[in-house]
Design an enzyme around this catalytic site. Sequence first.
Site, PDB file in Angstrom:
ATOM      1  N   ASN A  27       0.868  -1.189   0.000  1.00 46.62           N
ATOM      2  CA  ASN A  27       0.000   0.000   0.000  1.00 46.62           C
ATOM      3  C   ASN A  27       0.896   1.228   0.000  1.00 46.62           C
ATOM      4  O   ASN A  27       2.116   1.117   0.166  1.00 46.62           O
ATOM      5  CB  ASN A  27      -0.965  -0.013   1.191  1.00 46.62           C
ATOM      6  CG  ASN A  27      -0.234  -0.005   2.514  1.00 46.62           C
ATOM      7  OD1 ASN A  27       0.474   0.944   2.840  1.00 46.62           O
ATOM      8  ND2 ASN A  27      -0.363  -1.096   3.267  1.00 46.62           N
ATOM      9  N   ASP A  37       1.823  -8.809   1.243  1.00 47.08           N
ATOM     10  CA  ASP A  37       2.672  -7.806   1.900  1.00 47.08           C
ATOM     11  C   ASP A  37       3.071  -8.290   3.296  1.00 47.08           C
ATOM     12  O   ASP A  37       4.272  -8.277   3.666  1.00 47.08           O
ATOM     13  CB  ASP A  37       1.867  -6.496   1.976  1.00 47.08           C
ATOM     14  CG  ASP A  37       2.684  -5.284   2.357  1.00 47.08           C
ATOM     15  OD1 ASP A  37       3.916  -5.396   2.440  1.00 47.08           O
ATOM     16  OD2 ASP A  37       2.070  -4.214   2.569  1.00 47.08           O
ATOM     17  N   THR A 121      -5.528  -8.171  -6.596  1.00 50.79           N
ATOM     18  CA  THR A 121      -6.661  -9.110  -6.716  1.00 50.79           C
ATOM     19  C   THR A 121      -7.099  -9.714  -5.380  1.00 50.79           C
ATOM     20  O   THR A 121      -7.981 -10.568  -5.356  1.00 50.79           O
ATOM     21  CB  THR A 121      -6.346 -10.271  -7.682  1.00 50.79           C
ATOM     22  OG1 THR A 121      -5.336 -11.107  -7.106  1.00 50.79           O
ATOM     23  CG2 THR A 121      -5.901  -9.775  -9.032  1.00 50.79           C
ATOM     24  N   GLY A 122      -6.487  -9.269  -4.278  1.00 49.37           N
ATOM     25  CA  GLY A 122      -6.901  -9.765  -2.964  1.00 49.37           C
ATOM     26  C   GLY A 122      -7.706  -8.683  -2.253  1.00 49.37           C
ATOM     27  O   GLY A 122      -8.820  -8.351  -2.660  1.00 49.37           O
TER      28      GLY A 122
END
Length: 173
Positions: A27, A37, A121-122
């Site tokens: 992010n 992440d 995509t999560g």
Amino acid sequence: MMSEKRIILTRDDITKMEVDAIVNAANSRLLGGGGVDGAIHRAAGLQLLEECKTLNGCPTGSAKLTKGYHLPAKYVIHTVGPVWRGGNNNETDLLKSCYISSLKIAVDNNCTTIAFPNISTGIYGFPKKQAAEIAIDAVQDCIRENEFFKTIYFVCFDQENYKLYTDILMSDE
Ligand code: AR6
């Protein structure tokens, strides 16, 4: 067999990849988070967070490089995918830009093997099929005009993404 031998599709945990650089779906604060992440920060160790703190964040669609610390990968390229907000907020171009910016940083740092997760995509909710098409197009465009890369991995964590990537790459044969 895939049409472009330098693209390899795999179903794996990206933190295990022995490549020059893995890409993180981060992010804009670059201070860790959930999903891939979180997994990358856990596997790399606290020194990664310390280096990330010096970077002053990263705008959506851009990318920044750190070392890989305890990861098998030498570097982490942190890119910030767009949050899906219905599709009329430049999401497509921003996602494409994540792949292009990451590949450019890889070239600048002599990383000839690189592994991408399925950015946005999560938690960020980008529709998976559209995201897969954007990712594959961006990478294919780049290697078509560039002999630099040895291997580019698409690392899928979930079965749905793995199936989507398989179908698109097979239909390109
Ligand atoms: N290896 C490979 N892929 C993974 C792994 C893993 N270990 N874990 C998850 N994925 P997400 P985003 C896949 O949510 O949508 C974070 O909090 C997952 O199945 O990690 O870009 C950041 O800090 C999915 O296909 O990233 C941001 O705040 C893909 O990675 C936000 O989430 C991306 O899912 C970014 O959201």
